[in-house]
Design an enzyme around this catalytic site. Structure first.
Site, PDB file in Angstrom:
ATOM      1  N   PHE A 106      23.537  31.313  -4.272  1.00 17.81           N
ATOM      2  CA  PHE A 106      22.379  30.860  -3.496  1.00 17.81           C
ATOM      3  C   PHE A 106      22.499  29.386  -3.143  1.00 17.81           C
ATOM      4  CE2 PHE A 106      18.047  29.073  -3.411  1.00 17.81           C
ATOM      5  CZ  PHE A 106      17.513  29.795  -2.356  1.00 17.81           C
ATOM      6  N   ARG A 146      41.647  17.763  -4.434  1.00 15.46           N
ATOM      7  CA  ARG A 146      42.408  18.599  -3.503  1.00 15.46           C
ATOM      8  C   ARG A 146      41.671  19.892  -3.190  1.00 15.46           C
ATOM      9  NH1 ARG A 146      47.764  16.884  -3.165  1.00 15.46           N
ATOM     10  NH2 ARG A 146      48.368  15.324  -4.716  1.00 15.46           N
ATOM     11  N   ALA A 172      21.707  32.391  -8.062  1.00 19.32           N
ATOM     12  CA  ALA A 172      22.320  31.336  -8.868  1.00 19.32           C
ATOM     13  C   ALA A 172      23.294  30.526  -8.010  1.00 19.32           C
ATOM     14  CB  ALA A 172      22.991  31.959 -10.093  1.00 19.32           C
ATOM     15  N   ASN A 217      26.353  37.419 -13.536  1.00 19.62           N
ATOM     16  CA  ASN A 217      25.938  36.649 -12.366  1.00 19.62           C
ATOM     17  C   ASN A 217      27.041  36.547 -11.325  1.00 19.62           C
ATOM     18  OD1 ASN A 217      23.285  36.090 -12.911  1.00 19.62           O
ATOM     19  ND2 ASN A 217      23.570  33.939 -13.363  1.00 19.62           N
ATOM     20  N   GLU A 218      28.147  35.895 -11.698  1.00 20.37           N
ATOM     21  CA  GLU A 218      29.190  35.685 -10.713  1.00 20.37           C
ATOM     22  C   GLU A 218      30.527  35.390 -11.374  1.00 20.37           C
ATOM     23  OE1 GLU A 218      26.588  32.903 -10.365  1.00 20.37           O
ATOM     24  OE2 GLU A 218      27.696  32.003 -12.018  1.00 20.37           O
ATOM     25  N   ASP A 222      18.351  30.427 -18.419  1.00 23.21           N
ATOM     26  CA  ASP A 222      19.305  31.431 -17.962  1.00 23.21           C
ATOM     27  C   ASP A 222      20.665  31.277 -18.633  1.00 23.21           C
ATOM     28  OD1 ASP A 222      17.479  32.658 -16.345  1.00 23.21           O
ATOM     29  OD2 ASP A 222      18.131  31.679 -14.494  1.00 23.21           O
ATOM     30  N   ASP A 235      36.633  24.683  -1.412  1.00 19.92           N
ATOM     31  CA  ASP A 235      36.420  24.272  -2.799  1.00 19.92           C
ATOM     32  C   ASP A 235      36.445  25.462  -3.741  1.00 19.92           C
ATOM     33  OD1 ASP A 235      36.189  21.648  -2.079  1.00 19.92           O
ATOM     34  OD2 ASP A 235      34.003  21.557  -2.244  1.00 19.92           O
ATOM     35  N   ARG A 269      24.640  33.684 -22.388  1.00 24.42           N
ATOM     36  CA  ARG A 269      25.368  33.672 -23.664  1.00 24.42           C
ATOM     37  C   ARG A 269      25.021  34.912 -24.476  1.00 24.42           C
ATOM     38  NH1 ARG A 269      24.358  31.114 -28.829  1.00 24.42           N
ATOM     39  NH2 ARG A 269      22.520  30.054 -27.999  1.00 24.42           N
TER      40      ARG A 269
END
Length: 316
Positions: free
Chosen positions: A190, A156, A187, A145-146, A70, A175, A75
Site C-alpha cells: 500500500f 545501486r 502494508a 503479508n508479503e 502488527d 528498488d 511474529r
C-alpha cells in the site's frame, strides 16, 4: 478439560508488560491456563509453573493472544503457521490492522473468549521458493503479508525480470518488488502505491518499488498463478528476499524467487462482525463526511426523508 491460552507480547515496551499482567489476571480469572511465550517475562511473574508451561507446544492452546502491533502479530504467526490455532490480536501499536481488539477492550475480549463467542477467519498465505544460481535444492519460506525482493546495496539499483506462469511480463531496474496477499495489501504494498484488496480476495498482488520503466504498474494475479522475480545476472546490486519483514534470504545475481498461494491458510480469531470497509475507514481515519446510506426502495426513501435527521459533529 483445561482451556489453555498462549500469550505473545512485545516485552521491550513498558505498556505491553502492563497489559500482559492485566491479560494474565483476566484470563486466569476466566478459568484459562495461561502460557507465556517469552520465558524472561514468565520469570518476572515469579511462577515456576508458568515458566515450565511456556515451553509447551502451541497446538495445546485454544487461541494465541497477541499484545502488540502488527509486527508482534506477524511474529506470533510464525508460531501458529501450519496449525489450526487462531491468533487474537490486541492492538498496542499505531494502526494495528491485523488486531481485532484495542487495549481498552481487553476485559471484553477475554469475556468473549471465555464464552467462545468468536469466529475464526482464514487468511491467505503465500509460499516462497528461492532458486540460487549455483543450483541445489530450493530454499523455502512463506509470508502472511508479503514477500519482498529488494536491492542489497542502498546506492545501486537491482535489475529484475517479472514473470507469471512461466511467461515474461516485464524487466526493469528498481528498488525492489513486493508480492503481497490481500492481508498484506494494506502494508508495504500500500505504501508503494498498490491497491487495497478485501481479505476475501483470493489473489497475489505484485507492486514494483521505484521502478525505472514505462510499464511498472501493480498487478493482481490469480490464485492459481505463480509469480517469479529474477535477479538478473547484469544487476548492479544483488538482492535480498524478506518475508513479512522478519525472515531473510540473500539473493546473488542470477537468483529466482517463486511466489504462489499456499494451501495452508493462517487463522485469525474475530470478535467483530463489522465489514472490512468499516475497519479500513477506522484504521486509516478516512473522511466519510457526506455519505448517506440509501434506502432499498422509493417508499422507504420517502419515509426516511420525512424523519428528522440528526447531524454529526463534522456536519455542524
Amino acid at each position: 478439560m483445561t482451556r489453555r491460552v498462549l500469550i505473545v507480547t512485545h516485552g521491550g515496551r513498558p505498556e505491553a508488560v502492563v497489559a500482559l499482567r492485566e491479560a494474565v489476571r483476566e484470563l486466569e480469572g476466566a478459568g484459562f491456563s495461561v502460557t507465556l511465550h517469552d520465558d524472561d517475562l514468565a520469570e518476572s511473574f515469579g511462577d515456576h509453573m508458568a515458566r515450565a508451561r511456556a515451553r509447551e507446544g502451541v497446538t495445546e492452546s485454544e487461541v494465541v493472544v497477541v499484545l502488540g502491533g502488527d509486527g508482534t502479530i506477524l511474529r506470533a504467526a510464525e508460531l501458529t503457521h501450519g496449525t489450526d490455532v487462531p491468533l487474537l490480536g490486541v492492538n498496542l501499536g499505531h494502526v494495528g490492522f491485523l488486531a481485532e481488539s484495542e487495549r481498552e477492550d481487553l476485559h471484553a475480549a477475554v469475556a468473549r473468549l471465555a464464552s467462545r463467542d468468536y469466529a475464526v477467519e482464514e487468511r491467505t498465505v503465500v509460499d516462497v521458493r528461492v532458486h540460487l544460481p549455483e543450483g541445489g535444492e530450493p530454499l523455502t519460506g512463506w509470508a502472511l503479508n508479503e514477500a519482498t525482493v529488494e536491492k542489497a546495496q542502498r546506492e545501486r539499483m537491482i535489475e529484475v525480470a517479472i514473470g507469471v506462469d512461466g511467461r515474461p511480463v516485464s524487466s526493469f531496474g528498481c528498488d525492489g518488488v513486493v508480492t503481497a496477499t490481500a492481508t498484506g495489501s494494506t502494508a508495504h504494498a500500500f505504501s508503494a502505491g498498490g491497491p487495497v484488496m478485501w481479505p476475501e480476495v483470493d489473489a497475489v498482488l505484485v507492486v514494483p518499488l521505484a521502478a525505472h520503466a514505462l510499464f511498472a504498474r501493480p498487478l493482481v494475479v490469480g490464485p492459481r498463478s505463480t509469480v517469479t522475480v529474477d535477479v538478473l545476472p547484469r544487476s548492479a546490486s544483488p538482492g535480498v528476499l524478506t518475508c513479512d519483514g522478519r525472515r531473510r534470504i540473500d539473493l546473488p545475481n542470477g537468483s529466482r524467487v517463486e511466489v504462489r498461494r499456499s494451501d495452508t491458510p493462517l487463522r485469525l480469531a474475530r470478535l467483530s462482525t463489522a465489514p472490512f470497509t468499516d475497519r479500513l475507514v477506522s484504521k486509516f481515519s478516512l473522511p466519510v463526511v457526506g455519505w448517506r446510506e440509501r434506502a432499498a426502495d422509493p417508499s422507504a426513501r420517502a419515509a426516511a426523508s420525512s424523519r428528522p435527521r440528526s447531524t454529526t459533529r463534522e456536519e455542524e
